[in-house]
Design a protein around this motif. Structure first.
Motif, mmCIF file in Angstrom:
data_model
loop_
_atom_site.group_PDB
_atom_site.id
_atom_site.type_symbol
_atom_site.label_atom_id
_atom_site.label_comp_id
_atom_site.label_asym_id
_atom_site.label_seq_id
_atom_site.Cartn_x
_atom_site.Cartn_y
_atom_site.Cartn_z
ATOM 1 N N GLY A 45 54.599 -6.770 6.260
ATOM 2 C CA GLY A 45 55.157 -7.923 5.939
ATOM 3 C C GLY A 45 55.393 -8.472 4.640
ATOM 4 N N GLU A 46 54.695 -7.756 3.726
ATOM 5 C CA GLU A 46 54.968 -8.017 2.370
ATOM 6 C C GLU A 46 54.454 -6.719 1.718
ATOM 7 O OE1 GLU A 46 53.646 -11.805 1.230
ATOM 8 O OE2 GLU A 46 51.489 -11.421 2.344
ATOM 9 N N LEU A 47 54.558 -6.316 0.552
ATOM 10 C CA LEU A 47 54.158 -5.315 -0.012
ATOM 11 C C LEU A 47 52.640 -5.374 -0.589
ATOM 12 C CD1 LEU A 47 56.988 -3.779 -2.092
ATOM 13 C CD2 LEU A 47 56.267 -2.829 -0.124
ATOM 14 N N THR A 48 51.631 -4.853 0.048
ATOM 15 C CA THR A 48 50.168 -5.137 -0.076
ATOM 16 C C THR A 48 49.444 -3.896 -0.373
ATOM 17 O OG1 THR A 48 50.320 -6.774 1.759
ATOM 18 C CG2 THR A 48 48.078 -6.130 0.957
ATOM 19 N N LEU A 49 48.861 -3.936 -1.486
ATOM 20 C CA LEU A 49 47.991 -2.644 -2.119
ATOM 21 C C LEU A 49 46.588 -2.747 -1.316
ATOM 22 C CD1 LEU A 49 48.042 -0.316 -4.131
ATOM 23 C CD2 LEU A 49 47.262 -1.701 -5.920
ATOM 24 N N TYR A 50 46.270 -1.441 -0.611
ATOM 25 C CA TYR A 50 45.026 -1.598 0.029
ATOM 26 C C TYR A 50 44.245 -0.254 -0.668
ATOM 27 C CZ TYR A 50 46.695 -4.195 3.922
ATOM 28 O OH TYR A 50 47.055 -5.081 4.666
ATOM 29 N N THR A 51 42.883 -0.450 -0.503
ATOM 30 C CA THR A 51 41.992 0.500 -1.131
ATOM 31 C C THR A 51 40.887 0.737 -0.203
ATOM 32 O OG1 THR A 51 42.293 -0.227 -3.545
ATOM 33 C CG2 THR A 51 40.177 1.052 -2.942
ATOM 34 N N ALA A 52 40.698 2.106 -0.089
ATOM 35 C CA ALA A 52 39.613 2.495 0.718
ATOM 36 C C ALA A 52 38.358 3.281 -0.041
ATOM 37 C CB ALA A 52 40.090 3.611 1.890
ATOM 38 N N VAL A 53 37.314 2.618 -0.181
ATOM 39 C CA VAL A 53 35.978 3.262 -0.772
ATOM 40 C C VAL A 53 35.342 3.975 -0.095
ATOM 41 C CG1 VAL A 53 36.269 1.268 -2.497
ATOM 42 C CG2 VAL A 53 34.785 1.296 -0.383
ATOM 43 N N ASN A 54 35.662 4.302 1.111
ATOM 44 C CA ASN A 54 34.582 5.021 2.042
ATOM 45 C C ASN A 54 35.193 6.269 2.799
ATOM 46 O OD1 ASN A 54 36.145 3.468 3.588
ATOM 47 N ND2 ASN A 54 34.389 2.352 4.682
ATOM 48 N N GLY A 55 36.487 6.824 2.009
ATOM 49 C CA GLY A 55 37.160 7.923 2.550
ATOM 50 C C GLY A 55 38.019 7.713 3.536
#
Length: 214
Positions: A45-55
């Motif tokens: 819906g908008e450009l969102t940066l996601y991070t996965a710290v658990n693989g």
């Protein structure tokens, strides 16, 4: 035979979006930082940066790119702890954001966002971004004239770390008038090249390198 092929089943994430969530047009939307952590930039819906710290089991949103909307596409390049992203906006312009990564808490911060190309008479979209060894930034993008419908590819460059941008005078018109023309900007020893799709053909063009002494 097909019965002998093992299928790898994908695990759904908590991230939801429309058909344009991730665009294929030469663009990079995922990176792994030096600490081994995965980061992705989908359109939800908008450009969102996601991070996965658990693989990859869970994803935490950290940054929304300002001015992006459901139609925005992006391309990014990660160099060390700096992420350089070019993206299309709700205005029909191309913007550039520089983001800094902190490995102490796996978080991102937008250091700056500026316009690369903005013109009320034009629709700019489908960007690609690259950085040369001397620090020059390049962004290519599709340009559509709102009045005539003419479509071309353009390249802009920045020699001050992305603070200001110059539009190269040479444009590459679509030979078919096809709006989906798109390309990838690639830095070479001779300058900067553009690998692009024009109709059903993949083509290559080169631009002269900007004079750093001028």
């Amino acid at each position: 035979t097909p019965d002998e092929i093992d299928a790898i089943t994908g695990t759904p994430t908590s991230i939801e979006g429309g058909e344009g969530m991730i665009s294929a047009r030469f663009q990079e939307h995922s990176w792994i930082t030096d600490d081994g952590i995965i980061h992705i930039l989908p359109n939800t819906g908008e450009l969102t940066l996601y991070t996965a710290v658990n693989g990859g089991e869970t994803w935490d949103s950290s940054v929304v790119l300002p001015g992006s909307d459901a139609s925005s596409t992006s391309d990014g390049v990660l160099i060390g702890d700096e992420l350089y992203v070019a993206f299309s906006t709700d205005f029909g312009s191309i913007a550039f954001s520089q983001l800094a990564y902190s490995d102490s808490d796996a978080s991102w911060e937008i250091e700056a966002t500026v316009d690369v190309a903005r013109d009320r008479s034009m629709i700019y979209e489908r960007p690609s971004v690259a950085k040369s060894d001397d620090g020059t930034l390049f962004v290519s993008y599709t340009a559509t004239n709102r009045l005539t419908g003419d479509v071309s590819l353009m390249v802009s460059y920045s020699m001050d770390g992305g603070a200001s941008w110059v539009q190269a005078p040479r444009t590459i018109p679509s030979s078919t008038g096809d709006g989906p023309i798109s390309g990838e900007v690639i830095v070479t020893d001779r300058g900067v090249g553009l690998l692009y799709k024009d109709g059903l053909t993949l083509k290559w063009a080169e631009f002269a390198y900007p004079d750093s002494t001028g």
